[in-house]
Scaffold this motif. Structure first.
Motif, PDB file in Angstrom:
ATOM      1  N   CYS A  14      18.532   7.745 -45.900  1.00 63.82           N
ATOM      2  CA  CYS A  14      19.518   7.607 -46.760  1.00 63.82           C
ATOM      3  C   CYS A  14      19.492   5.946 -47.096  1.00 63.82           C
ATOM      4  O   CYS A  14      19.421   5.695 -48.584  1.00 63.82           O
ATOM      5  CB  CYS A  14      21.261   7.725 -46.249  1.00 63.82           C
ATOM      6  N   THR A  18      18.126   5.333 -51.430  1.00 60.43           N
ATOM      7  CA  THR A  18      19.048   5.127 -52.129  1.00 60.43           C
ATOM      8  C   THR A  18      19.122   4.211 -52.824  1.00 60.43           C
ATOM      9  O   THR A  18      19.407   3.718 -53.948  1.00 60.43           O
ATOM     10  CB  THR A  18      21.073   5.396 -51.105  1.00 60.43           C
ATOM     11  N   ALA A 170      18.003  11.323 -52.331  1.00 57.05           N
ATOM     12  CA  ALA A 170      18.877  10.439 -51.638  1.00 57.05           C
ATOM     13  C   ALA A 170      20.601  11.166 -51.120  1.00 57.05           C
ATOM     14  O   ALA A 170      21.722  11.783 -50.152  1.00 57.05           O
ATOM     15  CB  ALA A 170      19.546   9.350 -52.634  1.00 57.05           C
TER      16      ALA A 170
END
Length: 220
Positions: A14, A18, A170
């Motif tokens: 993540c 991201t 993501a």
């Protein structure tokens, strides 16, 4: 591999994917410095993403989730940088300032509401999570307006392939992360991110970009 190890792995995924997604805005930042202008660069995506990051940052602090805190702290910092540079080079500073002030006012009202009028922490967490989820879903679905243009022109030059890849990775990571935590406020709003990315992949396959032209970044 135990649940704790899987959660740690997803947390790292993540963070990486991201931040990679947020980092695609660096090309716009470079363009603004090189051209000394904001021509062909959209301002509103910077602003809405910043508000989204700050909202999830509040949710992360309330929940005590350091993955959410780190990702959105870095994201909010980057988006704020993009906003400041855009404001510096924009010839329409009044309009930029009004939009920024308006959304910041909404954010401030929301902060006062959640912190002053909702004293119960669990209720506050649920309502803030719902707000963040709806805001994120809206952001993921907004680029669908470009589909008509792509199909009409039979060109994918207005969307970014690297951004599509990082958005897909993501969104998938956050969905799995949310499911593992049994937090639907994290899992559900990322499903549209997966869906819109799959649609974009299909568009890239159906309307291959001209390799001799440079991608124009789509802010999502």
């Amino acid at each position: 591999m135990g649940p704790a190890a899987v959660l740690q792995l997803l947390s790292v995924a993540c963070l990486a994917f991201t931040l990679g997604m947020f980092g695609t805005g660096l090309s716009d930042l470079r363009q603004m410095f090189v051209t000394q202008s904001v021509e062909n660069i959209q301002f509103l995506p910077f602003l809405t993403t910043d508000v989204n990051n700050l909202s999830w940052l509040s949710y992360g602090f309330l929940k005590g989730d350091w993955t959410l805190i780190i990702v959105n702290a870095v994201g909010a910092t980057l988006q704020t940088l993009y906003i400041l540079v855009y404001f510096y080079f924009s010839p329409e500073k009044r309009a930029v300032l009004l939009k920024t002030t308006g959304l910041l006012a909404v954010l401030l009202i929301g902060y006062c509401y959640f912190n002053q009028l909702v004293p119960d922490v669990s209720t506050r967490l649920a309502r803030l999570g719902l707000f963040c989820s709806l805001f994120t879903i809206t952001m993921y679905l907004s680029p669908l307006a470009d589909l008509a243009k792509i199909i009409r022109t039979r060109s994918t030059q207005c969307i970014s392939f690297p951004l599509t890849v990082t958005t897909f990775l993501a969104s998938t990571s956050w969905t799995l992360y949310g499911l593992l935590l049994q937090d639907l406020y994290i899992a559900i709003p990322n499903l549209p991110g997966i869906a819109t990315s799959v649609v974009r992949f299909w568009l890239f396959w159906h309307f291959p970009p001209d390799p001799n032209r440079t991608y124009k970044l789509l802010q999502a």
